[in-house]
Design an enzyme around this catalytic site. Structure first.
Site, mmCIF file in Angstrom:
data_model
loop_
_atom_site.group_PDB
_atom_site.id
_atom_site.type_symbol
_atom_site.label_atom_id
_atom_site.label_comp_id
_atom_site.label_asym_id
_atom_site.label_seq_id
_atom_site.Cartn_x
_atom_site.Cartn_y
_atom_site.Cartn_z
ATOM 1 N N ASN A 98 0.854 -1.182 0.000
ATOM 2 C CA ASN A 98 0.000 0.000 0.000
ATOM 3 C C ASN A 98 0.892 1.235 0.000
ATOM 4 O OD1 ASN A 98 -1.391 2.242 1.624
ATOM 5 N ND2 ASN A 98 -3.106 0.897 1.118
ATOM 6 N N CYS A 128 -5.323 10.103 1.330
ATOM 7 C CA CYS A 128 -4.387 11.036 1.960
ATOM 8 C C CYS A 128 -4.698 12.456 1.516
ATOM 9 C CB CYS A 128 -2.948 10.721 1.560
ATOM 10 S SG CYS A 128 -2.406 9.105 2.125
ATOM 11 N N ILE A 189 -14.171 -0.063 0.692
ATOM 12 C CA ILE A 189 -13.959 1.334 0.948
ATOM 13 C C ILE A 189 -12.829 1.525 1.947
ATOM 14 C CG2 ILE A 189 -16.320 2.065 0.499
ATOM 15 C CD1 ILE A 189 -16.811 2.014 3.545
ATOM 16 N N ASN A 190 -12.212 2.687 1.892
ATOM 17 C CA ASN A 190 -11.349 3.115 2.975
ATOM 18 C C ASN A 190 -12.287 3.582 4.095
ATOM 19 O OD1 ASN A 190 -9.120 3.969 4.493
ATOM 20 N ND2 ASN A 190 -8.049 4.687 2.676
ATOM 21 N N THR A 191 -11.738 4.157 5.159
ATOM 22 C CA THR A 191 -12.580 4.504 6.306
ATOM 23 C C THR A 191 -13.464 5.710 6.021
ATOM 24 O OG1 THR A 191 -10.721 5.785 7.173
ATOM 25 C CG2 THR A 191 -11.014 3.553 8.039
#
Lengths: 300, 367
Positions: A98, A128, A189-191
């Protein structure tokens, strides 16, 4: 005979179960199960320079979930290549690194270095904040998501999977944007961005105030987004978000995912990834599914 | 930091190393039967569990070290995260936890009944390095961060030396296993004999002298504990400690004030300090030990996620001293973290796996 194999961007995984970035540490997690049992490991985010992460508290519990504001602490790409990668290579499982960064240049620098190693794939974390654009995340806007995909694709010799942030209005649009610039796959999904306030101490629990929500609480959102993205793009989809059981994994596959990642579940039960693989196989046996494609085609 | 804090190296006769990292453990979440779960002070509960035969539980807990903790997994799955609780006492027969009811999780835990089962992990983390304590007391030299393999338990050089167990609130329970372990390692047995000569022969109001010098190898153990208002586990500490000092914030028992103030006022001194408790107390003690140039080990605490080292939620700041580093110059600059005065690098370490116990002088307290 059940066939659990799946091929993503030319890389064949023995089974669709992977570890989600930020929830797996080879030496520590490997005490609880045989890493060879996994389809792939997705590593902690690797940055160009070492990142310290946020001050604590970094963790808060919420109903059926948790918030984290770890801040992507990691020793940097050079240390990853020197210390972590050789150990991971002692296992048969596929390695997905990652990648995180504060600028497109940083992402590209990491992608370039990692392309010279024998890792199998890169997962690009575009949640990010883009410092140049005032902190809005790279994945928040289709234009930025397309741009970062294009630039990394130029520098990367490995297949790239873009890890999408759910904190957007239309995730299918983001998925289409990265597909159009050559992404080999997407993971989601990411958070979800969340917050917890301690009403007795009258302050946010996390030092960073806000953090990422994960765990069973987010699963309905994740399943919905996998469903939408599957119908928007042709590239492979890795689904994650609150998977705790084999049945949850089947749910993501039925929504259209090609593979799944297990994250928060492993924090709660260190054997979760391998247990979930076994449960998924049991589910398939129960219903007579012989391969994963049959589950993906099963939705009425 | 490798191998500097006790992970079983000093335990003689232990079958294999304690803690994590010794191979695949398929039964990492174990079920124990609760044999007791009762309040021992306001909002403070003592939970005792029986080790079952399955899952390697007996082996895991017979090899546990003072300063380690366990993860407790609650039944209500809306509360996802395990609750890390220090081990108060543990052996191959039973495990004792002492915890305070502070939130939903501990409230639920306090309602679990005798005869019910509890899901727990094996002992986690690195506990107190008793080998370092014994070696320091024998040599008269502070070990600091030197790598330590095994204590030479036959050294009598530590005779007559003093170890202070300084604890505050919920930092007191782990002191019990610590005191018991120090005593048993020296083969002197648990109970000090009463009625022997003391230096000045007197009993003060607070510091009760139970014994003085029951044998040439004997280390003196001083317990200095602070509580909000109600002391607990004092009778149990008396079984292993030579001196007991109690402080309460409220003044309802013992010294009126905090532990550090008590140590100052009552002139409590030791050759080695071992501590557990709230951060401000640990920080003040570290400053105190720095001034008097005495070694200290502290048990840190942070909100945890997994408790076994995967999520990096429980970071703390640890100073790596220049003379102890083995890494090359190039690696130093790439190692991450800031430099402090050009001499030490501050690294983010994990309380759950690199700790919870660290040397007092390597913790960076400002965050």
């Amino acid at each position: 005979m059940i066939d659990l194999r799946v091929t993503i961007a030319g890389v064949t995984l023995e089974n669709p179960v992977t570890t989600a970035s930020g929830t797996f540490s080879a030496r520590e997690s490997g005490v609880f199960y045989d890493i060879n049992e996994l389809g792939a490991v997705i590593t902690k985010g690797v940055s160009a320079e070492p990142w310290e992460g946020n001050p604590t508290p970094r963790i808060a519990e919420t109903y059926g979930g948790m918030l984290n504001a770890v801040g992507l602490q990691n020793p940097g790409v050079d240390a990853f290549i020197e210390d972590e990668l050789p150990y991971l290579r002692t296992f048969r499982t596929k390695i997905v690194a990652n990648v995180v960064g504060k600028s497109i240049g940083e992402y590209c620098a990491v992608a370039e270095k990692l392309s010279e190693t024998d890792i199998d794939m890169l997962e690009i974390n575009i949640s990010c904040p883009n410092i140049k654009e005032g902190g809005i995340s790279f994945g928040a806007d289709p234009g930025m998501a397309a741009e970062i995909t294009r630039e990394i694709k130029k520098k990367s010799g490995k297949p790239i999977v873009m890890k999408l942030t759910p904190n957007v209005t239309d995730i299918a649009e983001i998925a289409r944007a990265v597909e159009s610039e050559g992404a080999d796959g997407v993971s989601l999904i990411n958070t979800l961005l969340g917050m917890k306030i301690d009403v007795h101490k009258r302050r946010p629990v996390l030092w960073n105030r806000m953090g990422g929500l994960s765990g069973p609480a987010v699963k309905p959102v994740a399943v919905r987004m996998v469903y939408q993205v599957r119908r928007a793009v042709k590239i492979p989809v890795i689904g994650l978000g609150g998977i705790m059981t084999g049945e949850d994994a089947a749910e993501f596959l039925m929504a259209g995912a090609d593979a799944v990642s297990i994250g928060t579940a492993a924090l709660v039960d260190p054997t979760a990834p391998v247990r979930i693989k076994k449960e998924l196989a049991g589910f398939m046996e129960q219903y007579g599914y012989q391969n994963l494609q049959q589950i993906r085609d099963a939705l009425l | 930091m490798q191998g500097t804090i006790g992970s079983g190296a000093y335990k003689t006769g232990a079958a294999g190393s304690a803690g994590t990292g010794s191979g695949i453990n398929k039964s990492c979440i174990m079920e124990a039967e609760i044999t007791g779960n009762r309040p021992i002070a306001r909002d403070i509960y003592r939970l005792v569990m029986q080790c079952g035969d399955a899952g390697g539980m007996r082996t895991a807990f017979s090899a546990s070290n003072p300063g380690q903790f366990i993860n407790v997994y609650l039944r209500d799955k809306s509360m996802l995260l395990p609750r890390p609780v220090s081990i108060c006492l543990a052996d191959e027969e039973r495990v004792t936890l002492v915890y305070r009811v502070v939130g939903k999780g501990t409230k639920e835990l306090s309602a679990y009944k005798e005869g019910e089962s509890l899901k727990i992990s094996a002992p986690l983390g690195k506990g107190y390095d008793i080998g370092a304590v014994l070696r320091t007391l024998s040599d008269g030299v502070s070990d600091g961060l030197q790598s330590i393999e095994r204590a030479d338990l036959n050294t009598a050089g530590h005779a007559g030396k003093t170890v202070a167990l300084v604890a505050g609130g919920l930092g007191v329970p782990p002191m019990l296993l610590l005191a018991k372990t120090i005593r048993s390692l020296l083969g002197n047995g648990a109970r000090p004999r009463s009625g022997s000569r003391t230096d000045n022969g007197s009993r003060t109001d607070n510091g009760s002298r139970l014994n003085d010098g029951a044998g040439p190898e004997r280390i003196r153990l001083i317990s200095a504990s602070g509580f909000q208002e109600e002391p607990f586990l004092i009778e149990e500490l008396k079984e292993f400690c030579d001196e007991i000092h109690i402080a309460t914030d409220s003044g309802t028992a013992g010294f009126h004030g905090n532990v550090l103030e008590m140590m100052e006022t009552e002139g409590i001194k030791a050759d080695y300090y071992l501590s557990c408790g709230p951060k401000p107390m640990l920080k003040a003690l570290a400053e105190h030990c720095g001034r008097i140039k005495k070694p200290l080990q502290v048990s840190l605490e942070e909100r945890m996620g997994c408790g076994y080292g995967a999520c990096v939620g429980c970071a703390c700041r640890i100073r790596e001293k220049a003379e102890s580093r083995e890494i090359s110059e190039e690696k130093k600059s790439a190692a991450g973290g800031e430099t402090a005065g050009g001499e030490a690098i501050i690294r983010r370490k994990k309380v759950c796996t690199d700790g919870p116990v660290f040397f007092g002088d390597e913790v960076d307290w400002d965050d």
